[in-house]
Enzyme design. Sequence first.
Site, short mmCIF file in Angstrom:
data_model
loop_
_atom_site.label_atom_id
_atom_site.label_comp_id
_atom_site.label_asym_id
_atom_site.label_seq_id
_atom_site.Cartn_x
_atom_site.Cartn_y
_atom_site.Cartn_z
N ASP A 178 -23.24 44.14 -6.29
CA ASP A 178 -22.61 43.66 -7.70
C ASP A 178 -21.10 44.22 -7.94
O ASP A 178 -21.44 45.90 -8.01
CB ASP A 178 -23.11 43.53 -8.66
CG ASP A 178 -22.81 43.64 -9.71
OD1 ASP A 178 -22.57 41.87 -10.28
OD2 ASP A 178 -22.57 44.10 -10.90
N THR A 179 -20.26 43.90 -8.04
CA THR A 179 -19.26 43.96 -8.59
C THR A 179 -17.77 45.07 -7.65
O THR A 179 -18.63 46.12 -6.71
CB THR A 179 -19.00 44.71 -9.56
OG1 THR A 179 -19.93 44.21 -10.56
CG2 THR A 179 -17.69 45.61 -10.74
N VAL A 180 -17.06 45.04 -7.47
CA VAL A 180 -15.89 45.63 -6.57
C VAL A 180 -14.95 46.62 -7.57
O VAL A 180 -14.71 45.98 -8.38
CB VAL A 180 -15.36 45.15 -5.17
CG1 VAL A 180 -15.83 44.56 -4.30
CG2 VAL A 180 -14.85 44.68 -6.03
N VAL A 195 -11.67 46.88 -11.82
CA VAL A 195 -13.04 46.71 -11.43
C VAL A 195 -13.31 44.49 -11.02
O VAL A 195 -12.28 44.46 -11.81
CB VAL A 195 -14.11 47.02 -12.23
CG1 VAL A 195 -14.21 46.08 -14.12
CG2 VAL A 195 -15.80 46.88 -12.09
#
Length: 365
Positions: A178-180, A195
């Site tokens: 989840d999420t970079v 983000v």
Amino acid sequence: MTMEKGMSSGEGLPSRSPQASAAKVTVKESETRQPCEEKRGGFVLVHAGAGYHSESKAKEYKHVCKRACQKAIEKLQAGALATDAVTAALVELEDSPFTNAGMGSNLNLLGEIECDASIMDGKSLNFGAVGALSGFSLAAFKRNKRKLELAERVETDFIQLKKRRQSSAKENDSGALDTVGAVVVDHEGNVAAAVSSGGLALKHPGRVGQAALYGCGCWAENTGAHNPYSTAVSTSGCGEHLVRTILARECSHALQAEDAHQALLETMQNKFISSPFLASEDGVLGGVIVLRSCRCSSESDSSQNKQTLLVEFLWSHTTESMCVGYMSAQDGKAKTHISRLPPGAVAGQSVAIEGGVCRLESPVN
């Protein structure tokens, strides 16, 4: 020079479970000198999500982090702002089919892509974000086609859907990420953070996670009257957990303490895993990348009118793993690493933390 520090399981820290533990902290220090004639300097730290990274795809995860670092450093060397560099890193992370952002985003229950993202400039303290931003990518559809078919078969039974969603995430390990994000400091000492996320797999349409919310997804703040250090933070993990603890801002404030890694560890334990706002949760899942920087005189070059930009960078997670990459403007190539919880540690109840120190020298303005 290599410095190692370790903490025994739960030492001196409250925890939700006797299984809670703190991983060994390894700090690597490197000195990077920047002659006046060379390109401008800076430093970038990126992550490809906190979750689970299979060994079979480790090469792909590391490769995308390496490319993101290179894109950011190219911007910094050309004299671009920290916000431009962090954006360049994020775009590269979003363009990979192996991350849950941009092109590789998860689909919602309707088979649509809805992305969250935000960016913050530490110099001006300006913040910008988008939430549930709609879009469509053929590559993302093909990647998530099995999940979509799964949702259609069980759309009238929410309980079965929840069970199959968890099963789907395990079978397609990229769905467990989840999420970079990225954090950057430029040659002037300005910091920025960003983000981006595709959100939960098979989420309800319109759901917004921490990546779009102030103080939750990212935070950046230059040094000031009350802040001896400039700090930048980017988070990843379960959006609901990160939102209810405002983790990005909490980490930034904690980094003003003298011992950065101890402050971050205590924040992850006390303000995240053991947060009263998450008392009903069996496991608290999340991760952060952080950096802090300050200027100090270089004793060896005091006669040459130079200062050292000291950059401390760390990553910490309660998930099974987290893939990161980092690079200074004077490095030949980016370094990448998949951080994992120590053997026997329980995801959601344990904390891993690692990082390093980089010294950048530049002329005094």
